[in-house]
Design a protein around this motif. Sequence first.
Motif, PDB file in Angstrom:
ATOM      1  N   PHE A  62      -8.500  -1.101   8.774  1.00 24.70           N
ATOM      2  CA  PHE A  62      -7.069  -1.335   8.524  1.00 24.70           C
ATOM      3  C   PHE A  62      -6.791  -1.678   7.063  1.00 24.70           C
ATOM      4  CE2 PHE A  62      -7.501  -1.782  13.079  1.00 24.70           C
ATOM      5  CZ  PHE A  62      -6.445  -0.998  13.511  1.00 24.70           C
ATOM      6  N   ALA A  63      -7.640  -1.198   6.171  1.00 21.71           N
ATOM      7  CA  ALA A  63      -7.499  -1.513   4.742  1.00 21.71           C
ATOM      8  C   ALA A  63      -6.137  -1.098   4.196  1.00 21.71           C
ATOM      9  CB  ALA A  63      -8.613  -0.837   3.962  1.00 21.71           C
ATOM     10  N   ASP A  64      -5.557  -0.032   4.768  1.00 20.26           N
ATOM     11  CA  ASP A  64      -4.263   0.452   4.260  1.00 20.26           C
ATOM     12  C   ASP A  64      -3.079  -0.156   5.012  1.00 20.26           C
ATOM     13  OD1 ASP A  64      -4.833   1.698   6.644  1.00 20.26           O
ATOM     14  OD2 ASP A  64      -3.925   3.608   6.079  1.00 20.26           O
ATOM     15  N   LYS A  65      -3.340  -1.160   5.855  1.00 19.87           N
ATOM     16  CA  LYS A  65      -2.255  -1.791   6.637  1.00 19.87           C
ATOM     17  C   LYS A  65      -2.272  -3.296   6.358  1.00 19.87           C
ATOM     18  CE  LYS A  65      -1.161   1.817   9.510  1.00 19.87           C
ATOM     19  NZ  LYS A  65      -2.214   2.731   9.225  1.00 19.87           N
ATOM     20  N   PRO A  66      -1.595  -3.706   5.278  1.00 22.35           N
ATOM     21  CA  PRO A  66      -1.668  -5.131   4.909  1.00 22.35           C
ATOM     22  C   PRO A  66      -1.104  -6.077   5.967  1.00 22.35           C
ATOM     23  CG  PRO A  66      -0.169  -3.914   3.448  1.00 22.35           C
ATOM     24  CD  PRO A  66      -0.813  -2.909   4.332  1.00 22.35           C
ATOM     25  N   ILE A  67      -0.317  -5.566   6.904  1.00 18.58           N
ATOM     26  CA  ILE A  67       0.216  -6.514   7.904  1.00 18.58           C
ATOM     27  C   ILE A  67      -0.825  -6.833   8.989  1.00 18.58           C
ATOM     28  CG2 ILE A  67       2.552  -5.623   7.479  1.00 18.58           C
ATOM     29  CD1 ILE A  67       2.651  -4.813  10.428  1.00 18.58           C
TER      30      ILE A  67
END
Length: 169
Positions: A62-67
């Motif tokens: 989930f590196a590209d999903k900061p939430i």
Amino acid sequence: MAAHPRIAVYPGTFDPLTNGHVDIIERGLALFDRIIVAILENSGKHPLFTVAERVGIIREVFADKPIVEVETFGGLLVDYVRSRRAHVIVRGLRTVSDFDYERQMALMNRHLSSDIETVFMMPSEQYAYVSSTLIKDIAALGGSLAGLVPPVVDARLARRREAATTRRA
Ligand code: PNS
């Protein structure tokens, strides 16, 4: 973001993360402002991956999903949820056989903390039969995990199997 961000805690063992877990988290993205994936520190289940490895895997996926945040917790889940100022626990519900255990946990957590709600989410049908336990069995026996786990998990399991094979040789 709303004045009161909707924070959900998605707790579990995640040993390892499967595409069923990923599916639940992705569905949660539409409902919550933050999702904290919370890995139980001492599950007593003799996990295959260390807690640090599991944290690393989920962060990578989930590196590209900061939430989506990844943390570990010990002690009571409701205490941890409160400490994160969250009011929602997310759990995936795959089959009828999951239901009894999940119902018991949800009602016990409500007994312990009545302001915390458990929200059940169903993964896509294609993941209804996917569990971390089955994934580990298939990996140990050299079966294909394509489509069942994220590529990083597949690669790590393959590495483990290779190491085990080398040790036996
Ligand atoms: O993925 P799992 O192994 O089914 O997750 C189980 C988990 C971590 C959600 C559950 O064991 C848990 O919440 N443990 C923390 C201790 C606790 O609060 N126990 C009482 C809850 S009924």
